[in-house]
Design a protein around this motif. Sequence first.
Motif, PDB file in Angstrom:
ATOM      1  N   PRO A  42      37.500  40.226  32.947  1.00 14.92           N
ATOM      2  CA  PRO A  42      37.658  40.930  31.667  1.00 14.92           C
ATOM      3  C   PRO A  42      39.075  41.445  31.485  1.00 14.92           C
ATOM      4  O   PRO A  42      39.865  41.494  32.443  1.00 14.92           O
ATOM      5  CB  PRO A  42      36.664  42.090  31.781  1.00 14.92           C
ATOM      6  N   SER A  43      39.374  41.842  30.267  1.00  8.40           N
ATOM      7  CA  SER A  43      40.694  42.359  29.937  1.00  8.40           C
ATOM      8  C   SER A  43      41.041  43.535  30.854  1.00  8.40           C
ATOM      9  O   SER A  43      40.208  44.409  31.101  1.00  8.40           O
ATOM     10  CB  SER A  43      40.638  42.818  28.477  1.00  8.40           C
ATOM     11  N   GLY A  44      42.252  43.503  31.391  1.00 11.43           N
ATOM     12  CA  GLY A  44      42.717  44.612  32.230  1.00 11.43           C
ATOM     13  C   GLY A  44      42.347  44.505  33.702  1.00 11.43           C
ATOM     14  O   GLY A  44      42.645  45.396  34.486  1.00 11.43           O
ATOM     15  N   CYS A  45      41.733  43.371  34.123  1.00 11.65           N
ATOM     16  CA  CYS A  45      41.297  43.280  35.532  1.00 11.65           C
ATOM     17  C   CYS A  45      42.437  42.880  36.463  1.00 11.65           C
ATOM     18  O   CYS A  45      42.280  42.916  37.675  1.00 11.65           O
ATOM     19  CB  CYS A  45      40.136  42.302  35.674  1.00 11.65           C
ATOM     20  N   GLY A  46      43.590  42.490  35.904  1.00  5.60           N
ATOM     21  CA  GLY A  46      44.741  42.183  36.761  1.00  5.60           C
ATOM     22  C   GLY A  46      45.149  40.717  36.779  1.00  5.60           C
ATOM     23  O   GLY A  46      45.984  40.311  37.598  1.00  5.60           O
ATOM     24  N   LYS A  47      44.621  39.909  35.865  1.00  5.46           N
ATOM     25  CA  LYS A  47      44.914  38.464  35.883  1.00  5.46           C
ATOM     26  C   LYS A  47      46.399  38.186  35.646  1.00  5.46           C
ATOM     27  O   LYS A  47      47.018  37.424  36.378  1.00  5.46           O
ATOM     28  CB  LYS A  47      44.090  37.729  34.798  1.00  5.46           C
ATOM     29  N   THR A  48      46.952  38.814  34.591  1.00  3.58           N
ATOM     30  CA  THR A  48      48.357  38.548  34.268  1.00  3.58           C
ATOM     31  C   THR A  48      49.266  39.075  35.371  1.00  3.58           C
ATOM     32  O   THR A  48      50.252  38.431  35.740  1.00  3.58           O
ATOM     33  CB  THR A  48      48.715  39.178  32.904  1.00  3.58           C
ATOM     34  N   THR A  49      48.901  40.229  35.914  1.00  6.29           N
ATOM     35  CA  THR A  49      49.689  40.792  37.019  1.00  6.29           C
ATOM     36  C   THR A  49      49.759  39.777  38.161  1.00  6.29           C
ATOM     37  O   THR A  49      50.839  39.486  38.696  1.00  6.29           O
ATOM     38  CB  THR A  49      49.042  42.113  37.507  1.00  6.29           C
ATOM     39  N   LEU A  50      48.614  39.193  38.501  1.00  4.92           N
ATOM     40  CA  LEU A  50      48.568  38.238  39.601  1.00  4.92           C
ATOM     41  C   LEU A  50      49.381  36.979  39.279  1.00  4.92           C
ATOM     42  O   LEU A  50      50.147  36.479  40.114  1.00  4.92           O
ATOM     43  CB  LEU A  50      47.099  37.874  39.890  1.00  4.92           C
ATOM     44  N   LEU A  51      49.243  36.490  38.048  1.00  4.18           N
ATOM     45  CA  LEU A  51      49.992  35.301  37.641  1.00  4.18           C
ATOM     46  C   LEU A  51      51.506  35.555  37.719  1.00  4.18           C
ATOM     47  O   LEU A  51      52.268  34.715  38.196  1.00  4.18           O
ATOM     48  CB  LEU A  51      49.594  34.932  36.211  1.00  4.18           C
ATOM     49  N   ASN A  52      51.917  36.746  37.277  1.00  6.87           N
ATOM     50  CA  ASN A  52      53.343  37.084  37.307  1.00  6.87           C
ATOM     51  C   ASN A  52      53.865  37.216  38.735  1.00  6.87           C
ATOM     52  O   ASN A  52      55.038  36.947  39.007  1.00  6.87           O
ATOM     53  CB  ASN A  52      53.604  38.372  36.520  1.00  6.87           C
TER      54      ASN A  52
END
Length: 355
Positions: A42-52
């Motif tokens: 879900p939104s805010g779970c850290g996906k983009t952080t991990l990708l970055n």
Amino acid sequence: MAEITLDHIRHAYGPTKSRDDYALKELDHVWTDGGAFALLGPSGCGKTTLLNIISGLLTPSEGRVLFDGRDVTMLPPEARNIAQVFQFPVVYDTMTVAENLAFPLKNRGVPKAKINERVSRIIDMLGLAEHAGKRAASLTADLKQKISLGRGMVRENVAAILFDEPLTVIDPHLKWQLRSQLKTLHREFGHTMVYVTHDQTEALTFADKVVVMTGGEVVQVGTPQDLFERPAHTFVGYFIGSPGMNVLPVAIDGEKAILDSGEIRLPGAVTPPPGAATSIGVRPEFVAVGDEGLPFAVTRVDDIGREKIVHGILAGHHVAAILPEGANVPAHPRASFRPEGINVYADDWRIEVAR
Ligand code: ATP
């Protein structure tokens, strides 16, 4: 292509007084060479952080990122040989479609014959032939995003391709087509791909392995079938599936679950850890509505064409059932659970049933 290892990764954007202050709590994961992975949550779970962190846009607060065993944690994005596709199109408006696709190769001095071969292959597979000579500025947002996808996949020797919600701007009718084109491109080119999405259909149709995250943690890594049949955590059962898995608090007594005053037969004997809060998880496909089982007070029936989704209250809990084609809800409905579709949870984590 590369195998990407995340070794004890943690990340916080601000001061850390407790574990909850970390956007990524503790992550160990290996993205194997040539695999098609989805990162779902879900939104805010850290996906983009991990990708970055994988791409090098962000340095993790703790832990290491390894590409084929080589520590790249401190390397900037341009030194990591990663291709990325973002939510919104990244194209050069003044260039034609073919020039846009050729750009990442030209930029790296790839021989002209090779460029032509690769670009024509991508144009073919993405169905862009009629647009190849048009300037990108004249195209719709859908087509521009298709070009971005093509640009992401055009290079042969990348460590991995990272997709961050790439179908957000795509018309829903085209999404199906693009997903299968992406899958075909993956089969043909064999890149390591990490595809971030909060859309379960996208994740399940694209990936061989899905990594499910919530609250900065990975809760399950599995095939789409694992996530449906054996959700490792009640969150996975609920988040994946439409409607999601029914979760009911129960007491366990060997091969039986006790719900209120009713007994539910389990697929085998279970021994939960002492003191754990136990529950059963049953997908709506495994709930039978008829004359047997516990009284089921139906509150709503959604007719979705071939099937009906029946919502109701069973022993004080909301339960959803999917009725097969042609079946109807009887006048005094009862609900029962098919044992083979029951998973048992202790403190929300799945425990094995001795079958
Ligand atoms: P979405 O699907 O909405 O993009 P996400 O799963 O990609 O969400 P992240 O964007 O990685 O999640 O965010 C994880 C957590 O970190 C969230 O609580 C978010 O508010 C926080 N966060 C993200 N970026 C920053 C930032 N630059 N500064 C502070 N907090 C941030």
